[in-house]
Enzyme design. Structure first.
Site, PDB file in Angstrom:
ATOM      1  N   LYS A  52      -4.930 -20.276  23.456  1.00 41.40           N
ATOM      2  CA  LYS A  52      -5.197 -18.850  23.649  1.00 41.40           C
ATOM      3  C   LYS A  52      -4.582 -18.370  24.968  1.00 41.40           C
ATOM      4  O   LYS A  52      -4.004 -17.284  25.043  1.00 41.40           O
ATOM      5  CB  LYS A  52      -6.717 -18.588  23.648  1.00 41.40           C
ATOM      6  CG  LYS A  52      -7.333 -18.737  22.253  1.00 41.40           C
ATOM      7  CD  LYS A  52      -8.856 -18.728  22.282  1.00 41.40           C
ATOM      8  CE  LYS A  52      -9.402 -19.035  20.881  1.00 41.40           C
ATOM      9  NZ  LYS A  52     -10.865 -19.147  20.832  1.00 41.40           N
ATOM     10  N   GLN A  96     -16.224 -19.474  24.335  1.00 42.55           N
ATOM     11  CA  GLN A  96     -15.722 -20.428  23.350  1.00 42.55           C
ATOM     12  C   GLN A  96     -16.891 -21.200  22.718  1.00 42.55           C
ATOM     13  O   GLN A  96     -17.723 -21.770  23.425  1.00 42.55           O
ATOM     14  CB  GLN A  96     -14.737 -21.399  24.031  1.00 42.55           C
ATOM     15  CG  GLN A  96     -14.095 -22.393  23.107  1.00 42.55           C
ATOM     16  CD  GLN A  96     -13.133 -21.742  22.103  1.00 42.55           C
ATOM     17  OE1 GLN A  96     -12.368 -20.847  22.433  1.00 42.55           O
ATOM     18  NE2 GLN A  96     -13.186 -22.204  20.857  1.00 42.55           N
ATOM     19  N   ASP A 119     -14.168 -11.202  20.409  1.00 41.19           N
ATOM     20  CA  ASP A 119     -14.322 -12.096  19.255  1.00 41.19           C
ATOM     21  C   ASP A 119     -15.029 -11.379  18.105  1.00 41.19           C
ATOM     22  O   ASP A 119     -15.136 -11.914  17.005  1.00 41.19           O
ATOM     23  CB  ASP A 119     -15.141 -13.342  19.645  1.00 41.19           C
ATOM     24  CG  ASP A 119     -14.251 -14.563  19.868  1.00 41.19           C
ATOM     25  OD1 ASP A 119     -13.077 -14.522  19.457  1.00 41.19           O
ATOM     26  OD2 ASP A 119     -14.739 -15.558  20.436  1.00 41.19           O
TER      27      ASP A 119
END
Ligand code: NAP
Length: 301
Positions: A52, A96, A119
């Site tokens: 990422k 994460q 997200d």
């Protein structure tokens, strides 16, 4: 059969995002900034985060990594989230997953300001998507939507079977597909798929094969290698394989390979379109995180 090339499509989108970022910089604005919180040293998570960060660098998004040891407690992580919520130099951030078992993912995700939730996992963003309001859509469904749109695969009036009902993939994917596309504002939302008739399947679904055989498009996100077999797929269908499972492979230098949820070799010849694993949905997911970050930047700027 046409291969839906996520790797190539993602590279095209990255080029478009870079051009947008360059234009913002040329106009005197600061660069967009993504915060990435990682807890502990899960090797798969570390790889995802590294990928990422690399993708951010390619398009000119500043990635700020906040690495915490897995001894961090829930209160400390919540305080980190609160700080990121109020940090005006960060446009969006992700935590994460998975988190260590002593921390409630639900409590952490609920603490994220939905306007910075790139997200798309907060109840607010998912609820707004359900209501057709401007929202940040989670990266995998957004990426799949982009892929379908860019290959001009219509969803209107089609029967789409989604296998998997997770909050991160199956549910938001099904919502996007059944929406009236015009309710989603272009600046704020994923590419316009919609107006499909959607069937959501899961591990308790009966007659999965019969249901799949009535599909125009099958999207599999089960995490069960080879689940979708050739006798479950009608001729001319479009198949999107979300699954990524590490399976032991002594012949590979890493000792494992990545397996999708589709028996690709036997299914592909029956399909009009199909995604490979790797190189299909995976790259589209990463680039969609960048698109979401730019979306959040454009809102905050
Ligand atoms: P998840 O939370 O484990 O959900 C899996 C879903 O599949 C559940 O709803 C489960 O049903 C259903 N399922 C499992 N086995 C099934 C079967 N035999 N028949 C029918 N349904 C079945 O997983 P997820 O987070 O959505 O991820 C799914 C897969 O996609 C994983 O391999 C993951 O690594 C991969 N993934 C890939 C990307 C990417 O970028 N390519 C992104 C995200 C996830 P129940 O609800 O009844 O348990």
């Amino acid at each position: 059969m046409i291969l839906l090339d996520g790797k190539y499509t993602a590279s095209q989108i990255r080029a478009e995002l870079k051009a947008k970022v360059d234009a913002f910089l040329a106009a005197g604005h600061r660069a967009p900034c993504l915060g990435i919180v990682i807890v502990g040293h899960n090797p798969a998570s570390e790889t995802y985060v590294a990928n990422k960060m690399k993708a951010c660098a390619e398009v000119g998004i500043v990635a700020r990594k906040i690495a915490l040891e897995d001894t961090v407690d829930e209160a400390e992580l919540l305080s980190c989230v609160t700080q990121l919520n109020s940090d005006a130099s960060i446009d969006g951030f992700i935590v994460q997953l998975p988190l260590p078992p002593h921390i409630s993912e639900q409590r952490i995700l609920s603490a994220i300001d939905y306007r910075k939730d790139v997200d798309g996992l907060t109840a607010e963003n998912i609820g707004r998507t359900v209501q057709g309001l401007p929202s940040i859509v989670s990266a995998t469904p957004r990426g799949i939507s982009e892929l379908l749109c860019r290959y001009h695969i219509p969803t209107e009036g089609k029967h789409v079977v989604v296998i998997g009902r997770s909050n991160i993939v199956g549910k938001p994917m099904a919502i996007l597909l059944m929406q009236r596309p015009y309710l989603l504002l272009p600046k704020m939302s994923a590419a316009a798929v919609g107006n499909a008739t959607v069937t959501i399947c899961h591990s308790k679904t009966q007659h999965l094969k019969d249901i799949c055989l009535t599909a125009d498009i099958i999207i599999v996100a089960a995490g069960s290698p080879g689940l979708l077999k050739a006798d479950m797929v009608p001729e001319g269908a479009t198949v999107i394989d979300v699954g990524i499972t590490r399976v032991d492979d002594p012949a590979s230098p890493k000792g494992y390979r990545l397996a999708g949820d589709v028996d690709f070799e036997n299914v592909a010849p029956k399909c009009a379109y199909i995604t490979p694993v790797p190189g299909g949905v995976g790259p589209m997911t990463i680039v969609s995180l960048l698109s979401n970050t730019l979306q959040a930047y454009e809102i905050h700027r």
